[in-house]
Design a protein around this motif. Structure first.
Motif, mmCIF file in Angstrom:
data_model
loop_
_atom_site.group_PDB
_atom_site.id
_atom_site.type_symbol
_atom_site.label_atom_id
_atom_site.label_comp_id
_atom_site.label_asym_id
_atom_site.label_seq_id
_atom_site.Cartn_x
_atom_site.Cartn_y
_atom_site.Cartn_z
ATOM 1 N N GLN A 38 -5.507 -1.441 11.265
ATOM 2 C CA GLN A 38 -4.244 -1.801 11.910
ATOM 3 C C GLN A 38 -3.863 -3.243 11.613
ATOM 4 O O GLN A 38 -2.691 -3.547 11.366
ATOM 5 N N GLU A 39 -4.844 -4.133 11.607
ATOM 6 C CA GLU A 39 -4.586 -5.537 11.276
ATOM 7 C C GLU A 39 -4.123 -5.677 9.831
ATOM 8 O O GLU A 39 -3.216 -6.455 9.538
ATOM 9 N N ALA A 40 -4.746 -4.930 8.927
ATOM 10 C CA ALA A 40 -4.373 -4.992 7.509
ATOM 11 C C ALA A 40 -2.925 -4.523 7.324
ATOM 12 O O ALA A 40 -2.171 -5.128 6.560
ATOM 13 N N ILE A 41 -2.554 -3.467 8.021
ATOM 14 C CA ILE A 41 -1.181 -2.978 7.940
ATOM 15 C C ILE A 41 -0.221 -4.032 8.457
ATOM 16 O O ILE A 41 0.808 -4.315 7.822
ATOM 17 N N LYS A 45 -1.233 -5.860 4.013
ATOM 18 C CA LYS A 45 -2.271 -5.638 3.005
ATOM 19 C C LYS A 45 -2.407 -4.144 2.725
ATOM 20 O O LYS A 45 -3.423 -3.521 3.047
ATOM 21 N N ILE A 46 -1.367 -3.594 2.142
ATOM 22 C CA ILE A 46 -1.343 -2.164 1.846
ATOM 23 C C ILE A 46 -0.903 -1.960 0.403
ATOM 24 O O ILE A 46 -0.338 -2.862 -0.214
ATOM 25 N N ILE A 47 -1.186 -0.778 -0.139
ATOM 26 C CA ILE A 47 -0.709 -0.436 -1.474
ATOM 27 C C ILE A 47 -0.030 0.925 -1.389
ATOM 28 O O ILE A 47 -0.293 1.715 -0.487
ATOM 29 N N SER A 48 0.847 1.185 -2.345
ATOM 30 C CA SER A 48 1.568 2.452 -2.352
ATOM 31 C C SER A 48 0.666 3.567 -2.880
ATOM 32 O O SER A 48 -0.378 3.318 -3.484
ATOM 33 N N VAL A 49 1.097 4.793 -2.665
ATOM 34 C CA VAL A 49 0.351 5.947 -3.161
ATOM 35 C C VAL A 49 0.271 5.892 -4.686
ATOM 36 O O VAL A 49 -0.776 6.185 -5.274
ATOM 37 N N GLU A 50 1.348 5.488 -5.311
ATOM 38 C CA GLU A 50 1.364 5.391 -6.779
ATOM 39 C C GLU A 50 0.335 4.382 -7.275
ATOM 40 O O GLU A 50 -0.370 4.623 -8.250
ATOM 41 N N GLU A 51 0.271 3.235 -6.604
ATOM 42 C CA GLU A 51 -0.717 2.220 -6.977
ATOM 43 C C GLU A 51 -2.139 2.744 -6.791
ATOM 44 O O GLU A 51 -3.016 2.487 -7.622
ATOM 45 N N LEU A 52 -2.359 3.471 -5.727
ATOM 46 C CA LEU A 52 -3.668 4.047 -5.472
ATOM 47 C C LEU A 52 -4.052 5.046 -6.553
ATOM 48 O O LEU A 52 -5.185 5.055 -7.038
#
Length: 59
Positions: A38-41, A45-52
């Motif tokens: 939750q803190e990262a969000i 600090k998130i990446i997209s599905v495409e990046e993943l």
């Protein structure tokens, strides 16, 4: 805002009386991972599905 201590006590209080130390530690571990996620969000600090998907191809 609920404190970490209160949140941990709440999690532990919901466990059955037969819970052992491993059960308690597991539930606290999960609680910690959820809070960190939750803190990262919140910090962006998130990446997209495409990046993943691209990252997974390199594995």
């Amino acid at each position: 805002m609920i404190t970490i201590k209160k949140e941990a006590l709440e999690v532990i209080s919901r466990l059955p009386d037969s819970a052992n130390m491993d059960d308690i530690m597991y539930h606290l571990y999960v609680l910690d991972k959820i809070r960190k996620g939750q803190e990262a969000i919140k910090d962006g600090k998130i990446i997209s599905v495409e990046e993943l998907k691209k990252e997974m191809k390199s594995w």
